[in-house]
Write a protein that holds these residues in place. Structure first.
Motif, PDB file in Angstrom:
ATOM      1  N   LEU A  15       0.857  -1.191   0.000  1.00  0.00           N
ATOM      2  CA  LEU A  15       0.000   0.000   0.000  1.00  0.00           C
ATOM      3  C   LEU A  15       0.892   1.239   0.000  1.00  0.00           C
ATOM      4  CD1 LEU A  15      -2.534  -1.084   2.790  1.00  0.00           C
ATOM      5  CD2 LEU A  15      -2.975  -0.991   0.327  1.00  0.00           C
ATOM      6  N   ASN A  16       0.387   2.327  -0.576  1.00  0.00           N
ATOM      7  CA  ASN A  16       1.169   3.567  -0.546  1.00  0.00           C
ATOM      8  C   ASN A  16       0.836   4.386   0.700  1.00  0.00           C
ATOM      9  OD1 ASN A  16      -1.219   4.881  -0.992  1.00  0.00           O
ATOM     10  ND2 ASN A  16      -0.909   5.059  -3.205  1.00  0.00           N
ATOM     11  N   GLU A  17       1.398   5.568   0.775  1.00  0.00           N
ATOM     12  CA  GLU A  17       1.210   6.367   1.997  1.00  0.00           C
ATOM     13  C   GLU A  17      -0.230   6.793   2.239  1.00  0.00           C
ATOM     14  OE1 GLU A  17       3.979   9.540   2.273  1.00  0.00           O
ATOM     15  OE2 GLU A  17       5.635   8.154   2.682  1.00  0.00           O
ATOM     16  N   GLU A  18      -0.983   6.866   1.142  1.00  0.00           N
ATOM     17  CA  GLU A  18      -2.402   7.235   1.286  1.00  0.00           C
ATOM     18  C   GLU A  18      -3.241   6.028   1.701  1.00  0.00           C
ATOM     19  OE1 GLU A  18      -0.787   8.707  -1.649  1.00  0.00           O
ATOM     20  OE2 GLU A  18      -0.489  10.254  -0.122  1.00  0.00           O
ATOM     21  N   GLY A  19      -2.589   4.904   1.804  1.00  0.00           N
ATOM     22  CA  GLY A  19      -3.326   3.692   2.184  1.00  0.00           C
ATOM     23  C   GLY A  19      -4.042   3.061   1.007  1.00  0.00           C
ATOM     24  N   GLU A  20      -3.565   3.380  -0.208  1.00  0.00           N
ATOM     25  CA  GLU A  20      -4.167   2.739  -1.376  1.00  0.00           C
ATOM     26  C   GLU A  20      -3.145   1.826  -2.025  1.00  0.00           C
ATOM     27  OE1 GLU A  20      -5.789   5.719  -3.908  1.00  0.00           O
ATOM     28  OE2 GLU A  20      -6.905   6.629  -2.251  1.00  0.00           O
ATOM     29  N   LEU A  21      -3.618   0.947  -2.893  1.00  0.00           N
ATOM     30  CA  LEU A  21      -2.685   0.027  -3.559  1.00  0.00           C
ATOM     31  C   LEU A  21      -1.556   0.801  -4.238  1.00  0.00           C
ATOM     32  CD1 LEU A  21      -4.382  -2.925  -5.462  1.00  0.00           C
ATOM     33  CD2 LEU A  21      -2.546  -2.979  -3.777  1.00  0.00           C
ATOM     34  N   ALA A  22      -0.329   0.361  -4.000  1.00  0.00           N
ATOM     35  CA  ALA A  22       0.823   1.076  -4.555  1.00  0.00           C
ATOM     36  C   ALA A  22       1.183   0.585  -5.953  1.00  0.00           C
ATOM     37  CB  ALA A  22       2.016   0.924  -3.621  1.00  0.00           C
ATOM     38  N   VAL A  23       0.517  -0.470  -6.382  1.00  0.00           N
ATOM     39  CA  VAL A  23       0.805  -1.001  -7.727  1.00  0.00           C
ATOM     40  C   VAL A  23      -0.482  -1.008  -8.550  1.00  0.00           C
ATOM     41  CG1 VAL A  23       2.759  -2.468  -7.080  1.00  0.00           C
ATOM     42  CG2 VAL A  23       0.420  -3.344  -6.852  1.00  0.00           C
ATOM     43  N   GLU A  24      -0.308  -1.026  -9.861  1.00  0.00           N
ATOM     44  CA  GLU A  24      -1.508  -1.081 -10.699  1.00  0.00           C
ATOM     45  C   GLU A  24      -2.103  -2.472 -10.612  1.00  0.00           C
ATOM     46  OE1 GLU A  24      -1.506   0.268 -14.678  1.00  0.00           O
ATOM     47  OE2 GLU A  24      -0.328   2.047 -14.142  1.00  0.00           O
ATOM     48  N   HIS A  25      -3.401  -2.506 -10.454  1.00  0.00           N
ATOM     49  CA  HIS A  25      -4.032  -3.822 -10.309  1.00  0.00           C
ATOM     50  C   HIS A  25      -5.513  -3.708 -10.671  1.00  0.00           C
ATOM     51  CE1 HIS A  25      -5.338  -7.604  -8.530  1.00  0.00           C
ATOM     52  NE2 HIS A  25      -4.057  -7.947  -8.513  1.00  0.00           N
ATOM     53  N   PRO A  26      -6.038  -4.700 -11.402  1.00  0.00           N
ATOM     54  CA  PRO A  26      -7.459  -4.619 -11.798  1.00  0.00           C
ATOM     55  C   PRO A  26      -8.414  -4.509 -10.600  1.00  0.00           C
ATOM     56  CG  PRO A  26      -6.445  -6.725 -12.520  1.00  0.00           C
ATOM     57  CD  PRO A  26      -5.354  -5.875 -11.976  1.00  0.00           C
ATOM     58  N   MET A  27      -7.976  -4.975  -9.446  1.00  0.00           N
ATOM     59  CA  MET A  27      -8.870  -4.939  -8.283  1.00  0.00           C
ATOM     60  C   MET A  27      -9.328  -3.522  -7.946  1.00  0.00           C
ATOM     61  SD  MET A  27      -7.487  -5.593  -4.369  1.00  0.00           S
ATOM     62  CE  MET A  27      -6.367  -6.840  -4.774  1.00  0.00           C
ATOM     63  N   THR A  28      -8.469  -2.531  -8.284  1.00  0.00           N
ATOM     64  CA  THR A  28      -8.808  -1.152  -7.905  1.00  0.00           C
ATOM     65  C   THR A  28     -10.088  -0.668  -8.592  1.00  0.00           C
ATOM     66  OG1 THR A  28      -7.283  -0.417  -9.607  1.00  0.00           O
ATOM     67  CG2 THR A  28      -6.465  -0.399  -7.352  1.00  0.00           C
ATOM     68  N   GLU A  29     -10.459  -1.373  -9.648  1.00  0.00           N
ATOM     69  CA  GLU A  29     -11.682  -0.980 -10.363  1.00  0.00           C
ATOM     70  C   GLU A  29     -12.935  -1.575  -9.731  1.00  0.00           C
ATOM     71  OE1 GLU A  29     -11.637   1.272 -12.662  1.00  0.00           O
ATOM     72  OE2 GLU A  29      -9.464   1.337 -12.298  1.00  0.00           O
ATOM     73  N   THR A  30     -12.748  -2.537  -8.849  1.00  0.00           N
ATOM     74  CA  THR A  30     -13.936  -3.232  -8.324  1.00  0.00           C
ATOM     75  C   THR A  30     -14.612  -2.426  -7.227  1.00  0.00           C
ATOM     76  OG1 THR A  30     -12.719  -4.404  -6.587  1.00  0.00           O
ATOM     77  CG2 THR A  30     -12.853  -5.494  -8.724  1.00  0.00           C
ATOM     78  N   SER A  31     -15.919  -2.658  -7.093  1.00  0.00           N
ATOM     79  CA  SER A  31     -16.669  -1.964  -6.039  1.00  0.00           C
ATOM     80  C   SER A  31     -16.239  -2.470  -4.664  1.00  0.00           C
ATOM     81  CB  SER A  31     -18.167  -2.193  -6.238  1.00  0.00           C
ATOM     82  OG  SER A  31     -18.430  -3.573  -6.211  1.00  0.00           O
ATOM     83  N   TYR A  32     -15.787  -3.730  -4.612  1.00  0.00           N
ATOM     84  CA  TYR A  32     -15.395  -4.299  -3.305  1.00  0.00           C
ATOM     85  C   TYR A  32     -14.177  -3.574  -2.735  1.00  0.00           C
ATOM     86  CZ  TYR A  32     -18.188  -7.874  -5.499  1.00  0.00           C
ATOM     87  OH  TYR A  32     -19.195  -8.509  -6.151  1.00  0.00           O
ATOM     88  N   TYR A  33     -13.233  -3.318  -3.636  1.00  0.00           N
ATOM     89  CA  TYR A  33     -12.023  -2.622  -3.208  1.00  0.00           C
ATOM     90  C   TYR A  33     -12.372  -1.214  -2.721  1.00  0.00           C
ATOM     91  CZ  TYR A  33      -7.580  -0.086  -3.628  1.00  0.00           C
ATOM     92  OH  TYR A  33      -6.485   0.708  -3.388  1.00  0.00           O
TER      93      TYR A  33
END
Ligand code: G4P
Length: 524
Positions: A203-221
């Motif tokens: 995770l990055n400093e903002e607490g979000e995924l630090a790498v590109e990943h399809p999961m970031t597009e999901t509503s669950y994420y």
């Protein structure tokens, strides 16, 4: 022993897993044993009833019912720690032993079925842990299935159990859409169904995924991020001291069956679970685990483990120092010195003979009738007794008689011994002095019946009088027999204290309204 004794003691982690039946305790135990190298296969042992490590077929009754009557002790090493797991049986085999086992641990893991939330048996066991102020770690299980909303589960913890919680991780999706967990504690995302390097994503400093990943597009994420933000802002803070006091429970979401989140849980648990803790004596002195001389207390006695030898085993939680095979100990209650040549320990599926053990460990002592539950055993010149184990309020009652009146002497002798052993609680009716037995679980009656027949050669007749709400009385002198009615009875316990047995909570409340001056109390 490999290390100096104090280091050995520090490495001990002794705990129990508490849960309502079917929440996944057995499955979790299996997975922990797997990580500890005590079993080779991470798959579940189908039909835990024949599971080779967790059960013991010592008693005939166990074989008949295919269950483990006793609380087994499992031991394994992980990451430089020696882990002792004390099993707390559920289902019908729930008994006072289950409660007393919690007196011998330093921490508890609470398994919750995330579809069901907090269930009755969990509440009971939790209360005992709470009373002792031991740290409680929560594992919200079965995330691979559709369950309650995670925030709702955490709210339930606080509302039903009254304990504050801190989510160590937070689920992303659930059931078929279970993507993994947002690991707040380790600052990473742990992916479900992904092995190898990308199992963990940073995770990055903002607490979000630090790498590109399809999961970031999901509503669950997105939902998980939003909920975590909410927890960061409005939730409890992680506080090691409050965890240690049992005021704050770290919560982990995962799935024991699919082995998701178990290893992370184990590692974090071992980091925060306490090493062996001091215990109080009757004189309110604390006995330090590192104080050198051996001491311990008996929290359970198991009879007839081997019917051929009619042996009994007393389970000792070592409080201080170390045990060496062949050493002599004193039981202060009876001022008797006993040489401990035969001891046994429970490692995986074998009963192994233990030669050395230290504070935090559990050992089994062969008993020829010397010990009672709650007894202190001390080495060297020590002479004190640990504070008494609590008595628990029974919920089930039977009226019991000998089938053959000629056997009444054996009948009373058998009852006396089994009551002393803590197998069952004894009550008698006023005037008629009929014998009533009380238990917290049905199995205690079955064990009682079986042992009366096999050990005292007395067949008993048991008439179930059902579940009762038992209450002791502070101001006995003010009690009159006329206060009892259809929905309550007055009996005496084994110490001749008066006890009201109410039909149900309603009858108890009715009594309280009618006789507000009578001060009632319950045991634990
Ligand atoms: P217990 O000791 O607390 O009584 O529970 P146990 O581990 O026996 O688990 C009860 C049931 O829940 C078992 O199913 C077990 O497989 C299942 N279970 C445990 N953990 C999980 C999990 O993380 N996810 C899911 N989906 N199920 C889980 P069963 O049908 O009773 O037995 P089996 O036929 O599966 O062996």
């Amino acid at each position: 022993m490999q290390k100096p004794i104090n280091e050995e003691i520090t490495s001990r982690r002794t705990f129990a897993i508490i849960s309502h039946p079917d929440a996944g305790k057995t499955t979790m135990t299996e997975k922990l044993l797997y990580f500890g190298g005590a079993i080779r296969d991470a798959g579940t042992v189908k039909g835990k009833k024949t599971g080779k490590y967790a059960t013991s077929d010592w008693m005939e009754i166990e074989k008949q019912r295919g269950i483990s009557v006793t609380s087994s002790v499992l031991q394994f090493d992980y990451d430089g720690k020696r882990v002792n797991i004390l099993d707390t049986p559920g289902h019908e085999d729930f008994s006072e032993d289950t409660y007393r086992t919690l007196m011998a641990v330093d921490a508890a893991v609470m398994m919750v079925d995330s579809a069901k939330g907090i269930e009755p048996q969990t509440i009971k066991l939790f209360k005992v842990c709470r009373m002792r102020g031991i740290p409680i770690f929560t594992f919200m299980n079965k995330m691979d299935r559709q369950g309650k909303e995670p925030l709702e589960l955490m709210e339930e913890l606080e509302e039903v159990l009254g304990i504050q919680s801190y989510a160590m991780n937070y689920p992303i999706g659930m059931g078929k859409e279970f993507i993994g967990v947002y690991d707040r504690f380790n600052n990473r995302i742990e992916q479900a169904r992904v092995e190898g390097e990308s199992h963990f994503l940073p995770l990055n400093e903002e607490g979000e995924l630090a790498v590109e990943h399809p999961m970031t597009e999901t509503s669950y994420y997105k939902q998980a991020l939003e909920d975590v933000l909410l927890l960061n802002e409005a939730g409890n803070e992680f506080d090691v001291d409050r965890v240690a006091k049992g005021e704050l429970t770290p919560v982990f979401f995962g799935s024991a069956l699919t082995n998701f989140g178990v290893q992370t849980f184990l590692e974090t648990f071992l980091q925060f679970a306490p090493s062996p803790q001091p215990r109080k004596t009757k004189d309110e002195q604390l006995v330090d685990p590192y104080s050198g001389e051996f001491s311990g207390f008996i929290f359970k006695i198991q009879a007839n483990m081997n019917p051929a030898h009619r042996d009994r085993i007393a389970f000792v939680r070592i409080v201080s120092g170390n045990f060496e095979r062949g050493m002599s100990v004193t039981v202060p209650r009876i001022s008797k010195s006993i040489k401990l040549s035969q001891t046994t320990q429970f490692l995986a599926d074998d009963r192994e003979t233990v030669n050395e053990a230290v504070a935090g460990d559990i050992i089994g002592l062969y008993d020829t009738g010397n010990y009672q539950i709650g007894d202190t055993v001390v080495g060297g010149k020590l002479n004190f007794q640990f504070e008494a184990l609590p008595q628990f309020t029974p919920e089930l009652f039977v009226r019991v008689t000998a089938k053959n009146v000629m056997k009444s002497k054996h009948f009373h002798k058998g009852i006396l011994q089994l009551v002393q052993e803590g197998a069952i609680q004894y009550y008698k009716t006023l005037h008629t002095e009929e014998v009533l037995l009380g238990a917290v679980g049905q199995l205690q009656f079955e064990v009682f019946e079986h042992r009366m027949k096999n050990e005292y050669n007395v067949e008993v007749h048991m008439e179930h009088i059902g579940s009762k709400v038992a209450r002791w009385i502070e101001n006995e002198a003010d009690v009159k027999e006329s206060m009892t009615g259809q929905r309550s009875m007055l009996v005496k316990d084994r110490y001749d204290n008066l006890v009201f047995l109410f039909e149900n909570d309603f009858a108890l409340r009715w009594f309280g309204d009618k006789y507000p001056d009578i001060k009632l109390y319950n045991l634990l």
